[in-house]
Design an enzyme around this catalytic site. Sequence first.
Site, PDB file in Angstrom:
ATOM      1  N   LEU A  81       0.813  -1.171   0.020  1.00  0.00           N
ATOM      2  CA  LEU A  81      -0.091   0.093  -0.020  1.00  0.00           C
ATOM      3  C   LEU A  81       0.925   1.283   0.055  1.00  0.00           C
ATOM      4  O   LEU A  81       1.669   1.314   0.714  1.00  0.00           O
ATOM      5  CB  LEU A  81      -0.846  -0.044   1.325  1.00  0.00           C
ATOM      6  CG  LEU A  81      -1.741   0.966   1.715  1.00  0.00           C
ATOM      7  CD1 LEU A  81      -3.025   0.989   0.701  1.00  0.00           C
ATOM      8  CD2 LEU A  81      -2.323   0.829   3.007  1.00  0.00           C
ATOM      9  N   CYS A  82       0.641   2.183  -0.837  1.00  0.00           N
ATOM     10  CA  CYS A  82       1.249   3.289  -0.772  1.00  0.00           C
ATOM     11  C   CYS A  82       0.118   4.623  -0.702  1.00  0.00           C
ATOM     12  O   CYS A  82      -0.871   4.637  -0.280  1.00  0.00           O
ATOM     13  CB  CYS A  82       2.452   3.559  -2.002  1.00  0.00           C
ATOM     14  SG  CYS A  82       1.763   3.470  -3.582  1.00  0.00           S
ATOM     15  N   GLU A  83       0.562   5.823  -1.496  1.00  0.00           N
ATOM     16  CA  GLU A  83      -0.287   6.789  -1.491  1.00  0.00           C
ATOM     17  C   GLU A  83      -1.557   6.594  -2.737  1.00  0.00           C
ATOM     18  O   GLU A  83      -2.496   7.035  -2.442  1.00  0.00           O
ATOM     19  CB  GLU A  83       0.690   8.009  -1.661  1.00  0.00           C
ATOM     20  CG  GLU A  83      -0.469   9.478  -1.522  1.00  0.00           C
ATOM     21  CD  GLU A  83      -1.156   9.474  -0.091  1.00  0.00           C
ATOM     22  OE1 GLU A  83      -0.845   9.113   0.503  1.00  0.00           O
ATOM     23  OE2 GLU A  83      -2.229  10.428  -0.222  1.00  0.00           O
TER      24      GLU A  83
END
Length: 374
Positions: free
Chosen positions: A308-310
Site C-alpha cells: 500500500l502507498c499513497e
Amino acid sequence: MYFKQILDERCGCASYLVASRRSHEAAVIDPSTQTEQYEGLLRERNFQLRYVIDTHVHADHVSGARELRAKHGAELCMHESAGVTYPFRPLKDGEELPLGQLRLCVLHTPGHRIELVSVLIVNPPRSPEPSMVLTGDSLLVGDVGRPDFGGGDPSSQYESLTRLLRLPDWVAVFPGHFEGPCGKGMCGRPSTTIGFERLYNPLARLERGAFVATLTDGVPARPLNMTAIEATNRGTADMAWAMLTTAPEIREIDITGLESRPADALVLDVREPEEYAHGHVPGATSLPQADLATRLGEVPPDRPVFTLCERGTRSYRAAQFLVQMGIVQVTSVRGGTAAWRAAGKPLALGEVRVAKPRVTESEWIHAGATPHGT
Ligand SMILES: [Fe+2]
C-alpha cells in the site's frame, strides 16, 4: 570523437560512452550493471576502456563501474571526497583526464551529493571551448538533483548550478537522469543546452533563499531499496540483487478488497515514515520502499502481503520486487491511501505528529511499473 548516450527506462538513468576515434581510448560515465551494452560498443568500435567515471555514489541504481574496471583494467574515477571503501582514482576540481585528443575536465558540482562531479568535454582540434557537459545529478533538464540523499546540500546545489550556467550558451548538457526520483520536475528530455536552461529552467531564476526553499519543500519518496543500493555502491554491502530487474504482472485490488483481506494478511505501507505518521490505514505496518531490501526479513514469505502507498505506484513496484525475491502471495492496493482517505474511512496516526508530509507524488511511473499502476 565518439559519443553515445544510453538511456535506461527502468531507472530513468542516463550513462555515456565517450571515445577518441583517433586513439581508440574510451571512457564510460555512470554505467549501470548491464555492462554488456558498453562492452558491445567497445568491441564493435575496437575501443580500449581507459576510464570509468561515477559522477557520484548513486542511491537509485547499482553502478557497474567496479565490474567494468575489473574486466578492462580501466581506472575507476570519482571525486576525492567519495568516501567509498574500495580503491579509486581520486579526482580534483579542475583536473583534466586526457582521452586521445579529447580532454575530460572535472568540475566539482556538489549539492545532490557532496562528491558529485560534472565532466566537461573539450575537443581542442575542433574548438578551444567545451562542447558538452555531463552533469550527473547537478543540472537536470528543467530541474536540479534533490539534495537529501546523504551529504547533499541545497545551498551547494545553488552554487553548482550558478557555476554550470556560466558556461557558454551552446554547451550541450547531458544529465545523469531524464526521469526518476532524483529530481521532482524533470521535463523528460534526455538533453538540453546551457543557454536554454539559463533562460527556462525554473530554478535558474531563483535567488539563493527561494532556491533552497524550493528544493527542501517537497521531495519525491526515496527510491525503492535505496538503503541497500547506496551501501552497495559505497562498498559496505553487496546487495546488487536489490535492483528491480523483473516486471511481473501484479494482482491488484481496490480498498474494498483490502477491507475484506484474510485475517493473517500483512498490510505493508511502503510510503515514507512521515507520510505514515500523517495518516495510515489502520493495521498497516510501515516499511518504506527505500528500506524494503534491507528489511526483507520482516516480510513473511508464507502469508498474504498487501502493499500500500499513497496512490498505487510505489506499492506496485514494491510488490514486483517482493515477487522477484520469491515472496509470491503479494497484492498491490490500487488507489492506495488516497483512495481510502477519499472514501471517508478512518485513518490511524503515528506517534510523531506530522502537520504535512514533505513527500510529493512523482508522476514517474517507470521502474517496472505497468502504466495502469498510476
Ligand atoms: Fe543521484
